[in-house]
Design an enzyme around this catalytic site. Structure first.
Site, mmCIF file in Angstrom:
data_model
loop_
_atom_site.group_PDB
_atom_site.id
_atom_site.type_symbol
_atom_site.label_atom_id
_atom_site.label_comp_id
_atom_site.label_asym_id
_atom_site.label_seq_id
_atom_site.Cartn_x
_atom_site.Cartn_y
_atom_site.Cartn_z
ATOM 1 N N SER A 24 0.853 -1.192 0.000
ATOM 2 C CA SER A 24 0.000 0.000 0.000
ATOM 3 C C SER A 24 0.889 1.244 0.000
ATOM 4 C CB SER A 24 -0.919 -0.033 1.228
ATOM 5 O OG SER A 24 -1.935 0.938 1.101
ATOM 6 N N ASN A 25 0.366 2.378 0.413
ATOM 7 C CA ASN A 25 1.176 3.604 0.493
ATOM 8 C C ASN A 25 0.630 4.493 1.603
ATOM 9 O OD1 ASN A 25 -0.833 5.554 -0.701
ATOM 10 N ND2 ASN A 25 -0.689 4.045 -2.338
ATOM 11 N N ALA A 26 1.230 5.663 1.781
ATOM 12 C CA ALA A 26 0.968 6.482 2.978
ATOM 13 C C ALA A 26 -0.208 7.457 2.832
ATOM 14 C CB ALA A 26 2.238 7.264 3.330
ATOM 15 N N ALA A 93 -4.630 7.305 -4.277
ATOM 16 C CA ALA A 93 -3.305 6.796 -4.625
ATOM 17 C C ALA A 93 -3.411 5.267 -4.780
ATOM 18 C CB ALA A 93 -2.300 7.172 -3.536
#
Ligand code: PMT
Length: 229
Positions: A24-26, A93
């Protein structure tokens, strides 16, 4: 130009490696959340499609909510919501890659090997899928807005994505370990159209930035929009 519907995406997607681990991402969902709230003052029918956002960014006032987990699910949700007269703002995102295989059982670190090779496959690009669907089905009156999260060469990369994804606008912002971008930060954005740079906003809170972004579109889109061919 009047829109009958706004679709706003927000937050990260998750791609599962096994039942306990994911890619995943932030992204927190803050930018998409505030855009959905701000656009509700302009376009009455708003759909908010969110990935795994923080709890406080799950329920923008007055929006229909659709929660998704993976990029494929987000693509399907977005495609199902696009109709004539839709403005789509992709602040999400989505993960660009997913594991070729998601294991049913937890991968054990005691398996002995010091190296774990993970095979990833590319996810579809949601904006490109929407753009080709709009052309194929001849859906009129749509406007596609992307975001570009960059660690360097913002203008070059943002304009590249604008053209590549066949967008009306792209909102560029810097992200990275020492840069502003994800989560609870003040940030700055630059908006590009096929004409080049058309607005710079910030540094401001994401609430204020979102309001200004929506005000800019409202003003600029009173001019005729022609989808780039
Ligand atoms: O959620 P916050 O913590 O508030 O952070 C906000 C943000 C930094 C996530 C947001 O401002 C932002 O920049 N969102 C876009 C992040 C991103 O995925 O950028 P990208 O350059 O990888 O993608 C470009 C565009 O294509 C984006 O509109 C993205 O939603 C879209 N995309 C990306 C991948 C994919 N498979 N399909 C897509 O349509």
């Amino acid at each position: 130009m009047n829109f009958s519907k706004a679709v706003v995406t927000s937050g990260p997607t998750r791609e599962w490696i096994d039942p306990v681990r994911y890619i995943s991402n932030a992204s927190s969902g803050k930018m998409g959340f505030h855009i959905a709230e701000a656009i509700g003052n302009w376009v009455k029918n708003v759909t908010y499609i969110h990935g795994q956002v923080m709890d406080e960014y799950k329920n923008p006032k007055g929006s229909k909510k659709i929660g998704v987990e993976t990029t494929l699910e987000m693509r399907d949700a977005v495609l199902s919501e696009i109709c004539e007269g839709t403005i789509l703002i992709m602040a999400a995102a989505p993960a660009d890659f997913r594991p070729a295989e998601s294991r049913e059982m937890k991968i054990k670190k005691e398996d002995g090997s010091e190296v774990l090779l993970l095979e990833l496959v590319k996810n579809p690009d949601i904006l490109k899928s929407v753009s080709s669907e709009i052309s194929k089905k001849e859906i009129s009156g749509c406007c596609l807005v992307g975001f570009a999260a960059e660690t360097n060469f913002l203008e070059e990369h943002a304009i590249g994505k604008l053209k590549n994804k066949n967008l009306n606008y792209i909102v560029g912002n810097y992200v990275g370990k020492t840069q502003k971008g994800f989560g609870e930060v003040e940030t700055s954005v630059v908006i590009y159209s096929p004409l080049g740079k058309v607005a710079e906003i910030g540094p401001l809170s994401k609430e204020a930035i979102s309001e200004r972004i929506v005000e800019f579109f409202k003003m600029d889109l009173t001019k005729t929009v022609v989808r780039p061919s």
